[in-house]
Scaffold this motif. Sequence first.
Motif, PDB file in Angstrom:
ATOM      1  N   LEU A  44      37.286  36.477  37.765  1.00  0.00           N
ATOM      2  CA  LEU A  44      37.821  35.872  38.916  1.00  0.00           C
ATOM      3  C   LEU A  44      36.514  34.756  39.360  1.00  0.00           C
ATOM      4  O   LEU A  44      35.291  35.076  39.336  1.00  0.00           O
ATOM      5  CB  LEU A  44      37.938  36.773  40.017  1.00  0.00           C
ATOM      6  CG  LEU A  44      38.729  37.981  40.308  1.00  0.00           C
ATOM      7  CD1 LEU A  44      38.512  38.681  41.395  1.00  0.00           C
ATOM      8  CD2 LEU A  44      40.241  37.257  40.152  1.00  0.00           C
ATOM      9  N   HIS A  46      35.249  31.986  42.161  1.00  0.00           N
ATOM     10  CA  HIS A  46      35.140  31.550  43.420  1.00  0.00           C
ATOM     11  C   HIS A  46      35.027  30.068  43.735  1.00  0.00           C
ATOM     12  O   HIS A  46      34.993  29.393  42.879  1.00  0.00           O
ATOM     13  CB  HIS A  46      33.768  32.289  44.323  1.00  0.00           C
ATOM     14  CG  HIS A  46      32.477  31.737  43.602  1.00  0.00           C
ATOM     15  ND1 HIS A  46      31.955  30.663  43.945  1.00  0.00           N
ATOM     16  CD2 HIS A  46      31.741  32.286  42.944  1.00  0.00           C
ATOM     17  CE1 HIS A  46      30.942  30.309  43.518  1.00  0.00           C
ATOM     18  NE2 HIS A  46      30.546  31.295  42.740  1.00  0.00           N
ATOM     19  N   ARG A  56      37.379  38.106  50.306  1.00  0.00           N
ATOM     20  CA  ARG A  56      38.700  38.104  49.743  1.00  0.00           C
ATOM     21  C   ARG A  56      38.692  38.307  48.340  1.00  0.00           C
ATOM     22  O   ARG A  56      39.530  38.681  47.805  1.00  0.00           O
ATOM     23  CB  ARG A  56      39.069  36.432  50.033  1.00  0.00           C
ATOM     24  CG  ARG A  56      40.656  36.196  49.647  1.00  0.00           C
ATOM     25  CD  ARG A  56      41.236  34.986  50.163  1.00  0.00           C
ATOM     26  NE  ARG A  56      40.407  33.534  49.887  1.00  0.00           N
ATOM     27  CZ  ARG A  56      40.662  32.606  50.436  1.00  0.00           C
ATOM     28  NH1 ARG A  56      41.641  32.398  51.075  1.00  0.00           N
ATOM     29  NH2 ARG A  56      39.701  31.561  49.969  1.00  0.00           N
ATOM     30  N   LEU A  57      37.927  37.750  47.797  1.00  0.00           N
ATOM     31  CA  LEU A  57      37.561  37.892  46.153  1.00  0.00           C
ATOM     32  C   LEU A  57      37.341  39.550  46.038  1.00  0.00           C
ATOM     33  O   LEU A  57      37.853  39.992  44.978  1.00  0.00           O
ATOM     34  CB  LEU A  57      36.268  37.141  45.460  1.00  0.00           C
ATOM     35  CG  LEU A  57      36.259  37.160  44.081  1.00  0.00           C
ATOM     36  CD1 LEU A  57      35.717  35.760  43.518  1.00  0.00           C
ATOM     37  CD2 LEU A  57      35.511  38.209  43.455  1.00  0.00           C
ATOM     38  N   SER A  60      40.664  41.294  46.116  1.00  0.00           N
ATOM     39  CA  SER A  60      41.489  41.179  45.002  1.00  0.00           C
ATOM     40  C   SER A  60      40.766  41.813  43.818  1.00  0.00           C
ATOM     41  O   SER A  60      41.707  42.220  43.088  1.00  0.00           O
ATOM     42  CB  SER A  60      41.363  39.468  44.954  1.00  0.00           C
ATOM     43  OG  SER A  60      42.321  39.323  43.731  1.00  0.00           O
ATOM     44  N   ALA A  61      39.720  41.743  43.654  1.00  0.00           N
ATOM     45  CA  ALA A  61      39.277  42.650  42.465  1.00  0.00           C
ATOM     46  C   ALA A  61      39.603  43.954  42.605  1.00  0.00           C
ATOM     47  O   ALA A  61      40.116  44.650  41.752  1.00  0.00           O
ATOM     48  CB  ALA A  61      37.699  42.449  42.530  1.00  0.00           C
ATOM     49  N   ALA A  63      41.823  45.555  44.604  1.00  0.00           N
ATOM     50  CA  ALA A  63      43.363  45.696  44.357  1.00  0.00           C
ATOM     51  C   ALA A  63      43.921  45.678  43.026  1.00  0.00           C
ATOM     52  O   ALA A  63      44.750  46.542  42.721  1.00  0.00           O
ATOM     53  CB  ALA A  63      43.991  44.553  45.206  1.00  0.00           C
ATOM     54  N   THR A  64      43.363  44.764  42.211  1.00  0.00           N
ATOM     55  CA  THR A  64      43.605  44.661  40.807  1.00  0.00           C
ATOM     56  C   THR A  64      43.290  46.027  39.862  1.00  0.00           C
ATOM     57  O   THR A  64      44.226  46.592  39.121  1.00  0.00           O
ATOM     58  CB  THR A  64      43.045  43.475  40.242  1.00  0.00           C
ATOM     59  OG1 THR A  64      43.478  42.197  40.701  1.00  0.00           O
ATOM     60  CG2 THR A  64      43.333  43.518  38.478  1.00  0.00           C
ATOM     61  N   GLY A 149      41.385  34.324  37.064  1.00  0.00           N
ATOM     62  CA  GLY A 149      41.971  34.007  38.133  1.00  0.00           C
ATOM     63  C   GLY A 149      40.912  32.887  39.108  1.00  0.00           C
ATOM     64  O   GLY A 149      40.011  33.503  39.536  1.00  0.00           O
ATOM     65  N   SER A 151      42.087  30.609  41.550  1.00  0.00           N
ATOM     66  CA  SER A 151      42.478  30.077  42.753  1.00  0.00           C
ATOM     67  C   SER A 151      42.407  28.689  42.903  1.00  0.00           C
ATOM     68  O   SER A 151      43.197  27.980  42.038  1.00  0.00           O
ATOM     69  CB  SER A 151      42.174  31.028  44.055  1.00  0.00           C
ATOM     70  OG  SER A 151      42.707  30.473  45.165  1.00  0.00           O
ATOM     71  N   TRP A 237      49.454  31.582  51.164  1.00  0.00           N
ATOM     72  CA  TRP A 237      50.220  31.965  49.951  1.00  0.00           C
ATOM     73  C   TRP A 237      51.361  32.936  50.307  1.00  0.00           C
ATOM     74  O   TRP A 237      51.223  34.208  50.214  1.00  0.00           O
ATOM     75  CB  TRP A 237      49.065  32.426  48.841  1.00  0.00           C
ATOM     76  CG  TRP A 237      47.906  31.506  48.815  1.00  0.00           C
ATOM     77  CD1 TRP A 237      46.768  31.623  48.895  1.00  0.00           C
ATOM     78  CD2 TRP A 237      48.161  30.077  48.268  1.00  0.00           C
ATOM     79  NE1 TRP A 237      46.064  30.606  48.519  1.00  0.00           N
ATOM     80  CE2 TRP A 237      46.879  29.505  48.241  1.00  0.00           C
ATOM     81  CE3 TRP A 237      49.034  29.432  47.889  1.00  0.00           C
ATOM     82  CZ2 TRP A 237      46.655  28.426  47.692  1.00  0.00           C
ATOM     83  CZ3 TRP A 237      49.055  28.047  47.414  1.00  0.00           C
ATOM     84  CH2 TRP A 237      47.626  27.547  47.336  1.00  0.00           C
ATOM     85  N   GLU A 242      52.640  38.206  42.325  1.00  0.00           N
ATOM     86  CA  GLU A 242      51.401  38.870  42.256  1.00  0.00           C
ATOM     87  C   GLU A 242      51.208  39.537  41.070  1.00  0.00           C
ATOM     88  O   GLU A 242      49.932  39.850  40.922  1.00  0.00           O
ATOM     89  CB  GLU A 242      51.627  39.822  43.588  1.00  0.00           C
ATOM     90  CG  GLU A 242      51.814  39.227  44.905  1.00  0.00           C
ATOM     91  CD  GLU A 242      50.502  38.274  45.487  1.00  0.00           C
ATOM     92  OE1 GLU A 242      49.699  38.455  44.833  1.00  0.00           O
ATOM     93  OE2 GLU A 242      50.722  38.011  46.444  1.00  0.00           O
TER      94      GLU A 242
END
Length: 254
Positions: A44, A46, A56-57, A60-61, A63-64, A149, A151, A237, A242
């Motif tokens: 990821l 930034h 936010r990062l 996301s991490a 959640a993955t 990722g 973004s 978004w 996803e």
Amino acid sequence: MDSLLLTSSTTTDGVTERRFHLGDVPGILWTPEGATGPRPLVLLGHGGGMRMDVPRLVASARATVSAHGFAVAAIDAPGHGARPRLPRDDAARAEIRAARTADDSARFAAVSTRYMAELAEQAVPEWQAVIDALQALPEVGADAPVGYGGSISLGSAIGIPLTAAEPRIRAAVFGGGFFVSAAVVEAARRIRVPVQFLLPWDDEHASRADSLALFDAFGSEEKTLHANPGDHRRPRWLGLDEDFLARHLTAVAA
């Protein structure tokens, strides 16, 4: 080659977060609690002026990791986060502030483009060394497929040349929100892996036309464009794929 130094480890809600240094590059690795055996690795990147542990990062991490059991890593870009600010960084940021104060869009674009190119030139081999070090860990593994990722903004300005140079990256998410140079377009032409591209439609800095031209330049057979309303800092978004990275990395790992 520098050795990976793990500096801390915490586990919450089934996700282990380990901070590390590789030489003078600080990073974070997230894995499932008690992870053993190989798994895909997601990198990821930034945005400009941010750091690897912005909420936010991190969200996301985590959640993955929770959804797919992958490993996820982030590092601070040169001159960002916990990394020292070099004279180059201070000079570029001062020039950018002056250009914005003077409402000099041409100067703002020129300085930003040059600075991001300098950061990418340094960050690409740093990321490649991080991939080497993390794939040496048994819970990641030497043959683990890698996704990126980035973004928008700096994450893509670094991620596009990284993906063009690094065959271990098998799918990537990029976006607009930065001044697109000829070198970045040329790197995009060399990319053949699946790409999902995010475009903040109302970005007040970067040219929408340049972002569309960048998307067009990707050499990937599979590429999708997602344009949502919103400016540089507040894109909304909606309708994204996803599971884009998870689908492609799982297919490679199978």
